[in-house]
Design a protein around this motif. Structure first.
Motif, short mmCIF file in Angstrom:
data_model
loop_
_atom_site.label_atom_id
_atom_site.label_comp_id
_atom_site.label_asym_id
_atom_site.label_seq_id
_atom_site.Cartn_x
_atom_site.Cartn_y
_atom_site.Cartn_z
N TRP A 65 40.13 43.52 49.37
CA TRP A 65 38.86 43.56 48.67
C TRP A 65 38.14 42.23 48.83
O TRP A 65 38.71 41.16 48.60
CB TRP A 65 39.08 43.85 47.18
N PHE A 73 39.34 39.02 47.04
CA PHE A 73 39.69 39.27 45.65
C PHE A 73 41.02 39.98 45.47
O PHE A 73 41.66 39.83 44.43
CB PHE A 73 38.58 40.06 44.95
N GLY A 74 41.45 40.78 46.43
CA GLY A 74 42.70 41.50 46.23
C GLY A 74 43.28 42.04 47.52
O GLY A 74 42.58 42.20 48.53
N GLN A 76 46.32 45.05 49.00
CA GLN A 76 47.21 46.18 48.74
C GLN A 76 47.81 46.62 50.06
O GLN A 76 47.10 46.71 51.06
CB GLN A 76 46.44 47.34 48.08
N SER A 87 47.50 43.27 44.35
CA SER A 87 47.67 41.86 43.99
C SER A 87 46.27 41.26 43.99
O SER A 87 45.60 41.25 45.02
CB SER A 87 48.56 41.13 44.99
N GLY A 88 45.86 40.75 42.84
CA GLY A 88 44.49 40.29 42.67
C GLY A 88 43.69 41.37 41.97
O GLY A 88 44.18 42.01 41.04
N TYR A 89 42.47 41.60 42.46
CA TYR A 89 41.56 42.54 41.80
C TYR A 89 40.89 43.47 42.79
O TYR A 89 40.61 43.08 43.93
CB TYR A 89 40.48 41.76 41.03
N ARG A 90 40.59 44.67 42.32
CA ARG A 90 39.78 45.63 43.09
C ARG A 90 38.31 45.32 42.77
O ARG A 90 37.69 46.00 41.97
CB ARG A 90 40.11 47.06 42.68
N HIS A 91 37.82 44.29 43.39
CA HIS A 91 36.44 43.85 43.12
C HIS A 91 35.71 43.75 44.44
O HIS A 91 36.21 43.13 45.38
CB HIS A 91 36.47 42.49 42.40
#
Length: 182
Positions: A65, A73-74, A76, A87-91
């Motif tokens: 992401w 940001f993330g 997977q 790991s991190g964010y879905r942003h």
């Protein structure tokens, strides 16, 4: 009586030779096992909470992401048919690559400052997944062992990804197992 002494002496020497060789052969097996693993140290500031993106088997897909074509940001990974936690964010916008049978990650490169700003996952078949924007200091990660592939990522996150490290290993895959979908 002389025969018994010679016989016992021979067996003692044989026992000594076996005991002397045993640790060496065990060490050689240990060394060959450790030669299949390597580590690329973290890049980035490393602030925030740590993460480890792991799974079982071969990585078969990667999602990253990015927001505003800038920070990462993330992450997977899909191992076999199962997606890991993020790991991190879905942003922001997700970038994704699905790997072919026999394809695996052999290099991670990119740019970082405080955050990881650009990342490129490259496979043994020459395909790449790009995410982010190329600003900052360059990095390049790859295994040190022939036949090794990316096994998992670790790093830190604080809003966006602040550091990333790569863990490489030779995956022992049974000859009758493939990544094919049923």
């Amino acid at each position: 009586m002389i025969f018994d002494k010679v016989f016992l002496s021979f067996h003692r020497m044989l026992l000594f030779a076996v005991l002397a060789i045993l640790p060496v052969s065990s060490w050689a097996g240990y060394q060959s096992a450790t030669d299949t693993y390597s580590f690329s140290p973290p890049v980035g500031s490393g602030s925030g909470r740590s993460f480890a993106l792991t799974g079982s088997g071969r990585i078969t897909a990667v999602r990253v992401w990015e927001a505003y074509s800038n920070y990462i940001f993330g992450f997977q990974f899909r191992y076999g048919y199962i997606w890991s936690n993020v790991s991190g964010y879905r942003h922001g916008q997700a970038q994704e690559i699905t790997l072919f049978d026999g394809e695996f990650i052999v290099q991670i490169s990119g740019k970082y400052a405080h955050y990881v700003e650009w990342i490129v996952f490259t496979t043994n078949m020459g395909r790449s997944l790009y995410a982010g924007e190329p600003h900052g200091h360059s990095f390049n990660m790859y295994p040190t062992n022939k036949g090794a592939e990316l096994r998992f990522l670790s790093g830190s996150v604080q809003g966006a990804i602040t550091s990333v490290a790569a863990h490489w290993g030779v995956l022992a895959v049974p000859h009758n197992v493939t990544n094919k979908h049923i």
